[in-house]
Every structure is written in structure tokens, then in C-alpha cells.
Design an enzyme around this catalytic site. Structure first.
Site, mmCIF file in Angstrom:
data_model
loop_
_atom_site.group_PDB
_atom_site.id
_atom_site.type_symbol
_atom_site.label_atom_id
_atom_site.label_comp_id
_atom_site.label_asym_id
_atom_site.label_seq_id
_atom_site.Cartn_x
_atom_site.Cartn_y
_atom_site.Cartn_z
ATOM 1 N N GLY A 88 0.823 -1.213 0.000
ATOM 2 C CA GLY A 88 0.000 0.000 0.000
ATOM 3 C C GLY A 88 0.851 1.254 0.000
ATOM 4 O O GLY A 88 2.068 1.212 0.190
ATOM 5 N N GLY A 90 2.620 3.761 1.478
ATOM 6 C CA GLY A 90 3.119 4.029 2.819
ATOM 7 C C GLY A 90 3.654 5.443 2.967
ATOM 8 O O GLY A 90 3.877 5.932 4.066
ATOM 9 N N ARG A 91 3.899 6.076 1.834
ATOM 10 C CA ARG A 91 4.407 7.451 1.923
ATOM 11 C C ARG A 91 3.885 8.280 0.760
ATOM 12 O O ARG A 91 4.526 9.224 0.316
ATOM 13 C CB ARG A 91 5.921 7.459 1.932
ATOM 14 C CG ARG A 91 6.502 6.719 0.757
ATOM 15 C CD ARG A 91 7.826 7.227 0.466
ATOM 16 N NE ARG A 91 8.450 6.393 -0.532
ATOM 17 C CZ ARG A 91 9.626 6.664 -1.038
ATOM 18 N NH1 ARG A 91 10.278 7.718 -0.631
ATOM 19 N NH2 ARG A 91 10.131 5.901 -1.941
ATOM 20 N N LYS A 111 4.024 12.428 -2.924
ATOM 21 C CA LYS A 111 4.907 11.341 -2.478
ATOM 22 C C LYS A 111 5.858 11.917 -1.443
ATOM 23 O O LYS A 111 6.597 12.855 -1.740
ATOM 24 C CB LYS A 111 5.659 10.801 -3.700
ATOM 25 C CG LYS A 111 6.425 9.517 -3.455
ATOM 26 C CD LYS A 111 6.913 8.938 -4.782
ATOM 27 C CE LYS A 111 7.855 7.765 -4.571
ATOM 28 N NZ LYS A 111 8.391 7.273 -5.859
ATOM 29 N N ASP A 123 8.586 6.146 7.779
ATOM 30 C CA ASP A 123 8.190 7.448 8.317
ATOM 31 C C ASP A 123 7.244 8.209 7.385
ATOM 32 O O ASP A 123 6.807 9.314 7.711
ATOM 33 C CB ASP A 123 9.432 8.305 8.606
ATOM 34 C CG ASP A 123 10.278 8.550 7.354
ATOM 35 O OD1 ASP A 123 9.871 8.084 6.258
ATOM 36 O OD2 ASP A 123 11.327 9.196 7.461
ATOM 37 N N GLY A 124 6.960 7.639 6.224
ATOM 38 C CA GLY A 124 6.045 8.301 5.294
ATOM 39 C C GLY A 124 6.655 9.478 4.557
ATOM 40 O O GLY A 124 5.975 10.207 3.853
ATOM 41 N N ARG A 174 3.384 13.727 -7.991
ATOM 42 C CA ARG A 174 3.473 12.793 -9.113
ATOM 43 C C ARG A 174 2.133 12.751 -9.847
ATOM 44 O O ARG A 174 1.074 12.778 -9.232
ATOM 45 C CB ARG A 174 3.832 11.413 -8.569
ATOM 46 C CG ARG A 174 3.887 10.339 -9.627
ATOM 47 C CD ARG A 174 4.675 9.147 -9.155
ATOM 48 N NE ARG A 174 4.000 8.384 -8.117
ATOM 49 C CZ ARG A 174 4.479 7.237 -7.627
ATOM 50 N NH1 ARG A 174 5.621 6.753 -8.061
ATOM 51 N NH2 ARG A 174 3.825 6.598 -6.688
ATOM 52 N N ASP A 250 4.452 -4.541 -7.442
ATOM 53 C CA ASP A 250 3.808 -3.315 -6.949
ATOM 54 C C ASP A 250 4.366 -2.080 -7.659
ATOM 55 O O ASP A 250 3.820 -0.988 -7.512
ATOM 56 C CB ASP A 250 3.985 -3.170 -5.432
ATOM 57 C CG ASP A 250 5.441 -3.239 -5.007
ATOM 58 O OD1 ASP A 250 6.089 -4.264 -5.283
ATOM 59 O OD2 ASP A 250 5.939 -2.271 -4.427
#
Ligand code: AMP
Ligand code: MG
Length: 492
Positions: A88, A90-91, A111, A123-124, A174, A250
Site C-alpha cells: 500500500g 506508505g508514503r 509522495k 516514516d512516510g 506525481r 507493486d
């Protein structure tokens, strides 16, 4: 005045298990370092407004613009062959979708905008280096004419992210046809959620393959269409010497765009076994392995679609295999046609494939620069004297001589004038690619000295990769031995 985004969101209208609703985490002191003004205009956004402090706050995730419906998308994926049932965003956070001036629906995603329910231990956040790298390389790919996600903006956050050391944090905006991946299908397949798979497939067909809406077997046609786009995409990568570096499922887009620029790189000297990524120890994602890996990823997609093909599993598998069988031919047709163009052949003849392979073999043996060999060959097509510049690319220049003679004989069989051949070749053989050592130098100047002038100049040169730009000739040069970058890092 406020910044207006004409959002028309469709993914966030899908069922709740497709994503998590989550807002970006505000950052301390956002500063816009780059806005892609032509792209902003294409998206129907006002570039001047995006350059205001309010625009920078939006592009940093500090303010959420009206009409956005921020979500982190759920997906799974095979990472270096190992299946992870939940990855998924995550950041990354999808702000929403807009319809661009060409009528194409585009995701606008931040992003590096803070943690999401999919962050696990991350930490995203994103560091400035990888953000600049993605900006440079994705826009270079676009200018080269290769399907890709794009970069609308880069902002520094005014905060540090902790990697091996503390680095300046940044957010990349993005833009993508969508962020739906092979791994998005895998997320539902592993949960045996056939209803969700069907919803996802329908969404994808409507969005990316609308011609298939009325196909007799739309899900079969969908797989065939993705196979065709990925085969074409990988052929295009090989034709410019691009190595993605992390072709995990992914990071494999259903729309057929290049996505997730991590440790990607363009090779200098031609070497089919070339790997740059520090984490690709086995060379799984080496240059010449990319077609095989694309097919492997597509096979994972096919597995996900089986329940939509037929209740009879054996029948479904046979049908899927049949569709996947087209990959080899589609890839090889695109790759060979591209190579013929690169060496200036207008028509196909017996023996062309072997002729071109002999050139590639000699290049590999003599560490010839991939980009310059083909670019210098364009000029040799028009002027015999140009041959010496091609020869100079080879460690042993005489290794080119026999081939040059065969090439002359072959091109003489075609009626086109030499100058016509030269300009056709110029249009497919770039002179400027984002060479690793240039990208690294740009990142160092930005990170260490807060100097973005080298970044600006590199982006500008790479926007016209097929045009000789005499004032920027040095950007075409391969690295000197001590400038060579041997390893690239994903920097997450
Ligand atoms: P990537 O290698 O960039 O394709 O990322 C693989 C997975 O790790 C994805 O689920 C990402 O969202 C996640 N990820 C990468 N970097 C971070 C980070 N700094 N914080 C949270 N998640 C991350
Ligand atoms: Mg990824």
C-alpha cells in the site's frame, strides 16, 4: 484567490477496502523548488497560483485543496520474488484526479507527504535526493517519448528525514494515468475477494482500456491489453538503455506507464548484464532481464484474473497461458523494429536481426557507450567521415570496421537519401540521457549547497533529448573513470 484544482475523483468512490482515507501531515516550512509549468497547464491548473506560498503549501501537503479526497491506496506485491500480502501507499497520498486538456484522467499524488495506515515502520517521508532523481528521470523519459508517470512539482519541507544520516525532506507531486498496479489486483486476489477484483477490473477497463468495454470477454481482453502495453514499454526501455531497478509487481503499472523511479539508471557502456541498484544483489532486474521479469509480473496478474475468466479453473489457466503467450512476439516485434530504426533501416530484410545483434555484441565486448554509439552512427549515415566518431566509442576501434562495411552494404539497398536516413535516426537516437554522474552531481549541489541551478539546467537539457544543443554538448559525455556511478540506491 485560491488555487483551484478541478478534481473529479473516481477511485475514492470505490469500496472502502480499496484504500484508507488519510490527510497529508503538515510540514514545517514548505518551499517550492520546482514547478513543471507546462504540465500544470496541461492539467488545467494555474501555474502562477501554484507558485504562490499557498500553492507551495498544497504541493507540500500542508493544505488540502478544495475538492480533494486524500487517500492511500491499498496494494500487495512480489518484492524480489517474495510475496507481501499488504504493502500500500506508505508514503504517498492521492489527492484526487483531474481530466487533463487531452481528456485523459490523471491522478495527482503527493509522495513523501507523511505516514498512512500502510506505512509499517516507515516514516512516510521522502528525502530530497530521491525526489530530484524521480523528477529528472521521469521527465526525461517523457521527453524521450516513453510512457511514464510525470512530475508536477518538488518542494522541500523544511524538515529533516533520518536515513543513514539526517537529510533534507521533500515532497514530489506525481502525476499518473493511474496508480493501479499489478499489486493492486494481488491485494484482492490473495483475500479471495472476487467481487472487489471485478470492480477493480471494471474500473481499469473504463479508465485505461475503454475500447474493451464491449468486448466479448472483457477480462481476457484486459489481460491481453496490459500484456501488449508492458511488452511495448519494456522494449522502449531497452532501446534507450534504461534499467528500472525494482520491477516488483507493486511497481508495475496497469496502464503501461513507467512508475516508481527508485534506483533506476541509464547505462553508459553497453552491458546486457548491467545492474546499478544496491539492493539487487542477484541481478534479478538487470538490463537484459527486464522483458523476462515483465512477463513474470504479467503472469502474476493473470493468476489474479483467473476467477474472472471462468469457474472452470483448468480452462481459465489455459486461456491465461494463451494470452501470456503473446508477450514474446509483441516484445520482440517492438524491440526489433526499434533497433532497425536505431541503425537507420527503413524496411525489414532477412539478416537484419543478426546484423544488429553483431553490433550489440561488439559494443558489449568493447564497452562502447550505448547512447553515443547510436547517436554518432546517425551522422556516419550522412557522412563517411563520421565513422571515426563511432569507432572511437569502441575500446578496440577496429572491432567496428567489419560491421561498418556490412552496414553500408545493407543501407545501400534502400532508396532513401543519406540525409533522410540521418534525420530519421536522430529522431530515435537521443544525444542526451540522464546520465548517472550528472544526476548525482545535481543532487549533491542541491543537498549540500542548496544550489538548484545544476538541477534546472539538467532538466532543461533533457527536455530536448533528440536535439543537438551545442552549448550543452558536455551533457552528452559519458563519465570519466573517476565520475562513474556504480551503485544507485532506492533511498526510501
Ligand atoms: P518502493 O520500494 O518505493 O516501491 O516501496 C515499497 C513499499 O514500501 C511501498 O508500500 C511503499 O509505500 C513503502 N515505503 C517506502 N518508503 C517508505 C517510507 N519512507 N515510509 C513508509 N512507507 C514506505
Ligand atoms: Mg513502489
Amino acid at each position: 484567490m485560491t488555487v483551484h484544482f478541478p478534481f473529479q475523483n473516481s477511485y475514492s468512490a470505490l469500496p472502502d477496502n480499496f484504500f484508507a482515507r488519510v490527510a497529508p501531515t503538515p510540514v514545517a516550512a514548505p518551499r517550492l523548488i520546482k514547478l513543471n509549468r507546462p504540465l500544470a497547464a496541461l492539467l488545467g491548473l494555474d501555474p502562477d497560483m501554484l507558485e504562490t506560498p499557498e500553492g507551495a503549501e498544497i504541493l507540500a501537503g500542508k493544505t488540502v485543496p478544495a475538492g480533494a479526497d486524500p487517500i492511500a491506496m491499498a496494494y500487495a506485491g512480489h518484492q524480489f520474488g517474495q510475496f507481501v500480502p499488504q504493502l500500500g501507499d506508505g508514503r504517498a497520498i492521492l489527492l484526487g484526479e483531474v481530466i487533463d486538456k487531452n481528456g485523459v484522467r490523471r491522478d495527482i499524488q503527493l509522495k513523501g507527504s507523511g505516514p498512512t495506515p500502510f506505512s509499517r515502520r516507515g516514516d512516510g517521508r521522502a528525502a530530497l535526493g530521491p525526489v530530484l532523481r524521480e523528477y529528472i528521470v521521469s521527465e526525461a523519459m517523457f521527453a524521450l517519448g516513453i510512457p511514464t508517470t510525470r512530475s508536477l512539482a518538488a518542494v522541500v519541507t523544511g524538515e529533516h528525514v533520518i536515513r543513514e544520516t539526517a537529510l533534507p525532506g521533500a515532497v514530489l507531486t506525481r502525476v499518473a494515468a493511474s496508480h493501479i498496479r499489478v499489486g493492486t489486483f494481488q491485494f484482492f486476489a490473495v483475500r479471495r475477494d472476487t467481487e472487489a477484483l471485478r470492480r477493480l477490473a471494471e474500473h481499469v477497463i473504463t479508465r485505461h482500456y475503454p475500447d474493451l468495454l464491449h468486448a466479448e470477454r472483457p477480462y481476457h481482453a484486459l489481460l491481453a491489453a496490459v500484456v501488449a502495453r508492458q511488452a511495448d514499454l519494456v522494449a522502449r526501455w531497452l532501446l534507450v538503455g534504461f534499467i528500472h531497478g525494482v520491477m516488483n509487481t507493486d511497481n508495475s503499472s496497469i496502464s503501461g506507464e513507467t512508475i516508481d523511479y527508485g534506483p533506476c539508471a541509464f547505462m553508459d557502456a553497453y552491458n546486457p548484464a548491467q545492474v546499478f541498484s544496491s539492493i539487487d544483489e542477484m541481478g534479478r532486474y538487470a538490463y537484459a532481464n527486464q522483458p523476462r521479469i515483465a512477463l513474470w509480473n504479467l503472469t502474476r496478474l493473470a493468476e489474479c484474473l483467473l476467477p474472472l475468466f471462468s469457474d472452470d479453473q483448468e480452462k481459465a489457466v489455459a486461456e491465461a497461458q494463451d494470452i501470456l503467450g503473446a508477450f514474446a512476439e509483441t516484445f520482440s516485434t517492438a524491440y526489433q523494429a526499434g533497433l532497425r530504426k536505431k541503425v537507420g533501416l527503413f524496411r525489414e530484410r532477412d539478416g537484419d536481426e543478426a546484423l544488429i545483434q553483431d553490433l550489440l555484441d561488439a559494443m558489449a565486448k568493447n564497452q562502447a557507450d550505448f547512447t553515443l554509439t547510436f547517436r554518432k552512427l546517425c551522422d556516419a549515415a550522412a557522412d563517411e567521415a563520421g565513422i571515426s566518431d563511432v569507432r572511437a566509442q569502441f575500446m578496440d576501434p577496429s572491432a567496428f570496421d567489419d560491421w561498418a562495411k556490412r552496414w553500408r552494404e545493407r543501407t545501400a539497398l534502400e532508396p532513401q537519401a543519406a540525409t533522410e536516413r540521418q534525420s530519421a535516426m536522430h529522431a530515435v537516437n537521443p544525444i542526451f540521457i540522464p546520465r548517472n554522474h550528472r544526476v548525482e552531481a545535481v543532487i549533491q549541489a542541491a543537498v549540500n549547497d542548496d544550489n538548484y541551478a545544476p538541477f534546472e539546467e539538467l532538466v532543461k537539457v533533457l527536455a530536448k533529448p533528440y536535439e543537438d544543443q551545442p552549448e550543452h554538448a558536455a551533457y552528452a559525455d559519458p563519465p570519466l573513470p573517476d565520475q562513474r556511478v556504480l551503485r544507485t540506491f532506492c533511498g526510501t
